[in-house]
Design an enzyme around this catalytic site. Structure first.
Site, PDB file in Angstrom:
ATOM      1  CB  SER A 178      -0.901   0.001   1.225  1.00 22.11           C
ATOM      2  OG  SER A 178      -1.649  -1.178   1.289  1.00 22.11           O
TER       3      SER A 178
ATOM      4  CE  LYS B 115      -5.009  -1.342   1.566  1.00 23.99           C
ATOM      5  NZ  LYS B 115      -5.884  -2.299   2.228  1.00 23.99           N
TER       6      LYS B 115
ATOM      7  CE  LYS C 162       1.507   1.887   4.890  1.00 24.46           C
ATOM      8  NZ  LYS C 162       1.208   0.951   3.828  1.00 24.46           N
TER       9      LYS C 162
END
Ligand code: NAD
Length: 297
Positions: free
Chosen positions: A97, A171, A240
């Site tokens: 990701s 995502k 994150k």
């Protein structure tokens, strides 16, 4: 297909990468895998893969990356010697990701070496990785997407969502939603519990009502109520992803008040929990915060 065509490099054999690489090995791919953690390489060998001792040694016609973030992806490709080992015409599939704007820049740098890139991040967690039921959000050209699908379709359902970077953008946005509704769900559950409602009863009713989500259907029943807090996805990685999404929003001048608030709250939890904490620990932390707030009143 020749033997060389069935060869795939795999860098990053962590919680997700290990079961994904194992599925490819079981599907008769020759998986040349690398992770700096020795036990991860040994585990690959046990499922029929070929462990190698550097990222550069994974070089093959197709190389999958399943790494923590863009920093590590860039370091592996451009500082670890991998790009020099990739023949022109090779394809890198970044299933980490990563940050979409950085992914687009990586694609440009790889193109200078004649190497293609698709981003193919996943949703579905460790259970989806083991079962081969991940949702794969693929960004790249039509030709590269078809080529990548030969490999990644063993891991789940491929959705080609746009050009390079599109998968990583989607995502991150998905995880911003996921983290936001886990926070919102937890607040509602804590209120209900203090009022005297039973948690399982609440979830059963919500899951046939309009408040349901992945948090009520999976995270609370599977990882929170049994007390395991063991989804296999760390809080640091969730934070994150949330920041990737809100940074993208800021760069596009779209206000994301709820997203910014969620990042703030999750960052607070991250600062107060151990570094390897599972992301579902946010619930335990919110419960502890609620308890200390009510004592303070
Ligand atoms: P992880 O920390 O378990 O695995 C990452 C692996 O990368 C580790 O084994 C680590 O040793 C390895 N690594 C670190 N630096 C490296 C380097 N320089 N060279 C080679 N390998 C290196 O993380 P994970 O949970 O497997 O997540 C991987 C990616 O997938 C992340 O981007 C994460 O956000 C994403 N993701 C995770 C989940 C999940 O449920 N865990 C779900 C969807 C997406």
């Amino acid at each position: 297909m020749t033997d060389a065509d069935r060869r795939v490099g795999f860098v990053g054999l962590g919680k997700m990468g290990a079961p994904m690489a194992a599925r490819l090995a079981r599907a008769d791919w020759e998986v040349r895998g690398y992770d700096p953690v020795e036990s991860a390489r040994t585990a690959l060998s046990a499922v029929g893969g070929v462990p190698v001792t550097s990222a550069a040694d994974t070089a093959a016609d197709t190389v999958v990356l399943m790494l923590p973030d863009s920093n590590v992806v860039e370091a592996v490709l451009f500082e670890g010697g991998l790009v020099e080992q990739l023949a022109p015409g090779s394809l890198v599939i970044d299933m980490s990701s990563s940050a979409p704007l950085r992914t687009q820049a990586v694609a440009e740098r790889l193109a200078e070496h004649g190497v293609g890139l698709v981003d193919a991040p996943v949703s579905g967690g460790v259970t989806g990785a083991v079962a081969g039921t991940l949702t794969i959000m693929l960004g790249g050209s039509e030709t590269d997407a078809e080529r990548a699908s030969l490999v990644v379709s063993h891991l789940g359902r491929v959705r080609h969502v746009g050009p390079v970077g599109a998968g990583h953008a989607l995502k991150a946005l998905n995880n911003l939603l996921s983290a936001t509704h886990l926070w919102a769900t937890s607040e509602a559950m804590l209120v209900g519990e203090r009022f005297g409602l039973d948690a399982a009863t609440m979830l059963a009713a919500i899951n046939t009502s309009s408040g349901r989500s992945g948090s009520t259907e999976k995270k609370w029943p599977d990882f929170v109520l049994p007390g395991g807090f063991d989804s296999g996805f760390s809080l640091a990685l969730m934070l994150k992803d949330m920041k990737i999404a809100t940074d993208l929003a800021h760069s596009l001048d779209i206000p994301v008040e709820l997203g910014d608030a969620a990042v703030g709250r999750w960052a607070e939890a991250s600062a107060n929990l151990p570094s390897g904490a599972d992301h579902t620990e946010i619930v335990r932390w919110l419960r502890a915060s609620a308890a200390s707030d009510s004592r303070a009143v």
